[in-house]
Design a protein around this motif. Structure first.
Motif, PDB file in Angstrom:
ATOM      1  N   GLN A  64      -8.842 -14.468 -19.009  1.00  0.00           N
ATOM      2  CA  GLN A  64      -8.835 -13.815 -17.428  1.00  0.00           C
ATOM      3  C   GLN A  64      -7.359 -13.430 -17.102  1.00  0.00           C
ATOM      4  O   GLN A  64      -6.555 -13.968 -17.346  1.00  0.00           O
ATOM      5  CB  GLN A  64      -9.348 -14.859 -16.609  1.00  0.00           C
ATOM      6  CG  GLN A  64     -10.971 -15.314 -16.719  1.00  0.00           C
ATOM      7  CD  GLN A  64     -11.226 -16.354 -15.337  1.00  0.00           C
ATOM      8  OE1 GLN A  64     -10.224 -17.079 -14.968  1.00  0.00           O
ATOM      9  NE2 GLN A  64     -12.319 -16.693 -15.504  1.00  0.00           N
ATOM     10  N   GLU A  85      -7.843 -11.729 -11.743  1.00  0.00           N
ATOM     11  CA  GLU A  85      -9.092 -12.474 -11.770  1.00  0.00           C
ATOM     12  C   GLU A  85      -8.745 -13.849 -11.470  1.00  0.00           C
ATOM     13  O   GLU A  85      -9.728 -14.431 -10.784  1.00  0.00           O
ATOM     14  CB  GLU A  85     -10.033 -12.238 -12.925  1.00  0.00           C
ATOM     15  CG  GLU A  85     -11.223 -12.929 -13.061  1.00  0.00           C
ATOM     16  CD  GLU A  85     -12.095 -12.915 -14.036  1.00  0.00           C
ATOM     17  OE1 GLU A  85     -13.301 -13.452 -14.063  1.00  0.00           O
ATOM     18  OE2 GLU A  85     -11.474 -12.210 -15.092  1.00  0.00           O
ATOM     19  N   ARG A 108     -10.468 -15.686  -8.049  1.00  0.00           N
ATOM     20  CA  ARG A 108     -11.400 -16.776  -8.214  1.00  0.00           C
ATOM     21  C   ARG A 108     -10.968 -18.012  -7.422  1.00  0.00           C
ATOM     22  O   ARG A 108     -11.785 -18.905  -6.837  1.00  0.00           O
ATOM     23  CB  ARG A 108     -11.506 -17.452  -9.694  1.00  0.00           C
ATOM     24  CG  ARG A 108     -12.286 -16.213 -10.313  1.00  0.00           C
ATOM     25  CD  ARG A 108     -12.764 -16.796 -11.954  1.00  0.00           C
ATOM     26  NE  ARG A 108     -13.487 -17.707 -11.959  1.00  0.00           N
ATOM     27  CZ  ARG A 108     -14.943 -17.558 -11.741  1.00  0.00           C
ATOM     28  NH1 ARG A 108     -15.501 -16.441 -11.640  1.00  0.00           N
ATOM     29  NH2 ARG A 108     -15.665 -18.736 -11.726  1.00  0.00           N
ATOM     30  N   SER A 122     -11.581 -17.238  -3.669  1.00  0.00           N
ATOM     31  CA  SER A 122     -12.981 -17.415  -3.595  1.00  0.00           C
ATOM     32  C   SER A 122     -13.551 -18.822  -3.409  1.00  0.00           C
ATOM     33  O   SER A 122     -14.222 -18.805  -2.766  1.00  0.00           O
ATOM     34  CB  SER A 122     -13.740 -16.614  -4.793  1.00  0.00           C
ATOM     35  OG  SER A 122     -13.668 -15.251  -4.915  1.00  0.00           O
ATOM     36  N   THR A 134     -16.469 -13.331 -18.314  1.00  0.00           N
ATOM     37  CA  THR A 134     -16.314 -12.447 -16.823  1.00  0.00           C
ATOM     38  C   THR A 134     -15.995 -10.950 -17.461  1.00  0.00           C
ATOM     39  O   THR A 134     -15.971 -10.160 -16.332  1.00  0.00           O
ATOM     40  CB  THR A 134     -15.369 -13.245 -15.993  1.00  0.00           C
ATOM     41  OG1 THR A 134     -14.226 -13.642 -16.983  1.00  0.00           O
ATOM     42  CG2 THR A 134     -15.879 -14.386 -15.592  1.00  0.00           C
ATOM     43  N   TYR A 150     -15.373  -8.477 -10.346  1.00  0.00           N
ATOM     44  CA  TYR A 150     -14.886  -9.877 -10.569  1.00  0.00           C
ATOM     45  C   TYR A 150     -16.210 -10.570  -9.667  1.00  0.00           C
ATOM     46  O   TYR A 150     -16.497 -10.072  -8.485  1.00  0.00           O
ATOM     47  CB  TYR A 150     -13.777 -10.413  -9.852  1.00  0.00           C
ATOM     48  CG  TYR A 150     -12.265  -9.846 -10.223  1.00  0.00           C
ATOM     49  CD1 TYR A 150     -12.217  -9.635 -11.716  1.00  0.00           C
ATOM     50  CD2 TYR A 150     -11.590  -9.088  -9.548  1.00  0.00           C
ATOM     51  CE1 TYR A 150     -11.046  -9.173 -12.378  1.00  0.00           C
ATOM     52  CE2 TYR A 150     -10.625  -8.272 -10.004  1.00  0.00           C
ATOM     53  CZ  TYR A 150     -10.443  -8.240 -11.365  1.00  0.00           C
ATOM     54  OH  TYR A 150      -9.037  -7.617 -12.040  1.00  0.00           O
ATOM     55  N   TYR A 181     -17.591 -14.548  -8.216  1.00  0.00           N
ATOM     56  CA  TYR A 181     -17.536 -16.023  -8.171  1.00  0.00           C
ATOM     57  C   TYR A 181     -18.707 -16.572  -7.557  1.00  0.00           C
ATOM     58  O   TYR A 181     -19.362 -15.938  -6.622  1.00  0.00           O
ATOM     59  CB  TYR A 181     -16.328 -16.131  -7.430  1.00  0.00           C
ATOM     60  CG  TYR A 181     -16.448 -17.600  -6.915  1.00  0.00           C
ATOM     61  CD1 TYR A 181     -15.319 -18.663  -7.659  1.00  0.00           C
ATOM     62  CD2 TYR A 181     -17.027 -18.182  -5.633  1.00  0.00           C
ATOM     63  CE1 TYR A 181     -15.348 -19.844  -7.439  1.00  0.00           C
ATOM     64  CE2 TYR A 181     -16.719 -19.798  -5.566  1.00  0.00           C
ATOM     65  CZ  TYR A 181     -15.798 -20.390  -6.388  1.00  0.00           C
ATOM     66  OH  TYR A 181     -15.785 -21.733  -5.993  1.00  0.00           O
ATOM     67  N   ASP A 218     -18.417 -23.905 -16.903  1.00  0.00           N
ATOM     68  CA  ASP A 218     -16.965 -23.581 -16.992  1.00  0.00           C
ATOM     69  C   ASP A 218     -16.249 -24.211 -18.137  1.00  0.00           C
ATOM     70  O   ASP A 218     -15.058 -24.204 -18.397  1.00  0.00           O
ATOM     71  CB  ASP A 218     -16.319 -23.700 -15.538  1.00  0.00           C
ATOM     72  CG  ASP A 218     -16.761 -22.982 -14.494  1.00  0.00           C
ATOM     73  OD1 ASP A 218     -17.443 -21.778 -14.756  1.00  0.00           O
ATOM     74  OD2 ASP A 218     -16.820 -23.222 -13.414  1.00  0.00           O
TER      75      ASP A 218
END
Length: 434
Positions: free
Chosen positions: A142, A146, A150, A153, A283, A377, A379, A429
């Motif tokens: 990433q 990004e 994240r 977010s 992603t 992107y 989330y 994740d």
């Protein structure tokens, strides 16, 4: 006791001795004590503690690749294992991918790992038909843009959840930035989320007064045959943004560096085919990266690099999220000369899952609309607390499942006047192969 006796076992079609051997290799190189450490935070340790089917698949895939790498070069493997154990996160992930890459290619071709600390390339591959590939293995992580998106977010999600915890409404929120947000944009978003949640009374709200953000806030309704728990706040939160303006230049800079390093270690006028094999996170847009790479190869005809292969592994789910499997998407950007020089194409074989032509795709499905989210992107998080219902037999029943990537249902049982919650262990994740 076998390694799979306490695990979900989706590998029933494989010989059990083959599965056990893969797990035994992990124990041999990483040690039982280290793998079973309750305090261990390493990705491999966390996967080892999990018992779900996806974790079993990932461990088997990695163990099989460790076995293949050992057969190719035990010395090379030991050096990579040291990086997996002791390196920083980037080096750990890079070494894991290099081991996996040997596993994916060694079953159908002869793979020779480079000597220790060899610059420029990582493995040589000789096909049965005589094609010789010199391969640089790269992991595309990433970007900093990004990662920042994240992180911000996640803070927006926390603001949303804090507000809903006060009003006690179940709600979903979709947030979209029309360009990559600056810090001031995020601060305005946090303020707007606090305002909208404090005023929310269960009716749909669409706000784009800021000009930067589109915000849709709606009541969260249960699926058919489900009842949301009245003692918990259920929510879904999605935040999206178009890519940062420097995303392409950052990728091309990394690609140019990898190509330059590889070119310096290809014998001139030889039959070697220099290629790059790059692992992509879920992603990343493989389609976009391929277009950029095609353009790079077209506009740099003097480059000796013949092809750039992309490998993107991800968990693929059925439409109703009731079942999952591992998909491996492979694509390639190739030079004009590659078509004639490659007597035999590289072949990939994965221990678990399927090789597919379908890349992962983000699609928005909600009362706010249904559409694809390309070049963005994304989330996405959420927890839906589902109240257990009483069957005719008098038993309490509640299904625990993934609603969507990042969004899960959590069962709430009322036992003797006390609410008890049960959640799944999805680990979306947390993975080795993606």
């Amino acid at each position: 006791m076998g390694y799979l006796e306490t695990r979900q076992n989706p590998l029933t079609s494989l010989p059990m001795e083959e599965v056990e051997q893969a797990f035994e290799k992990l124990v041999q190189y990483f040690g039982n004590r280290w793998l079973n450490s309750e305090a261990g935070t390493h990705t491999l340790q966390q996967l080892w503690r999990r018992r779900d089917a996806i974790a079993t698949n990932e461990l088997f895939t990695f163990g099989s690749s460790v076995l293949a790498a050992e057969q190719a070069s035990a010395e090379w493997l030991k050096a990579k294992i040291k990086l997996v154990l002791k390196g920083d996160e980037n080096n750990q992930r890079g070494a894991i991918f290099e081991i996996l890459a040997v596993g994916y290619t060694a079953s159908r071709q002869k793979v020779t790992p480079a000597r220790a600390n060899q610059p420029g390339f990582d493995i040589d591959i000789a096909t049965k038909e005589g094609a010789l590939y010199r391969v640089s293995l790269k992991r595309y992580s990433q970007s900093v843009h990004e990662k920042l998106f994240r992180k911000k977010s996640g803070a927006a999600e926390a603001k949303f959840l804090a507000g809903m915890s006060k009003t006690r409404f179940n709600a979903q929120m979709y947030v979209e930035a029309n360009e990559y947000p600056a810090e001031s944009d995020w601060q305005r978003l946090y303020t707007k989320i606090s305002q909208l949640t404090s005023e929310f009374c269960g009716h749909r709200v669409i706000d784009h007064s800021d000009g930067k953000w589109l915000i849709a806030m709606l009541p969260l309704l249960p699926d058919q045959h489900e009842l949301l728990s009245s003692t918990h706040v259920s929510y879904s939160f999605v935040c999206t943004s178009c890519h940062h303006k420097n995303e392409q230049s950052n990728f091309l800079s990394k690609l140019d560096s990898a190509i330059s390093n590889l070119e310096r270690h290809v014998a001139p006028n030889s039959d070697q085919l220099p290629v790059i094999l790059m692992q992509l996170p879920i992603t990343a847009s493989a389609h976009t990266l391929k277009l950029w790479s095609d353009e790079y190869l077209r506009t740099n005809p003097s480059s000796t690099v013949e092809a750039i292969f992309f490998l993107q592994s991800y968990t693929s789910s059925s439409e109703d999220m009731s079942s999952s499997h591992i998909s491996h998407f492979v694509s390639a950007a190739v030079s004009e000369s590659f078509q004639t020089r490659a007597a035999r194409r590289l072949e990939f074989e994965v221990p678990v899952g399927i090789i597919t032509r379908q890349p992962p795709e983000w699609r928005l499905h909600s009362d706010a609309g249904r559409r694809s989210l390309p070049e963005q992107y994304v989330y996405q998080r959420g927890k839906h607390y589902i109240a257990a219902t009483t069957e005719n037999s008098g038993k309490l029943r509640c299904d625990i499942k993934r609603k969507a990537p990042g969004i899960e249902s959590i069962a709430v049982f009322n036992l003797n006047g006390e609410n008890v919650v049960f959640a799944g262990r999805w680990g979306e994740d947390l993975c080795l192969i993606g």
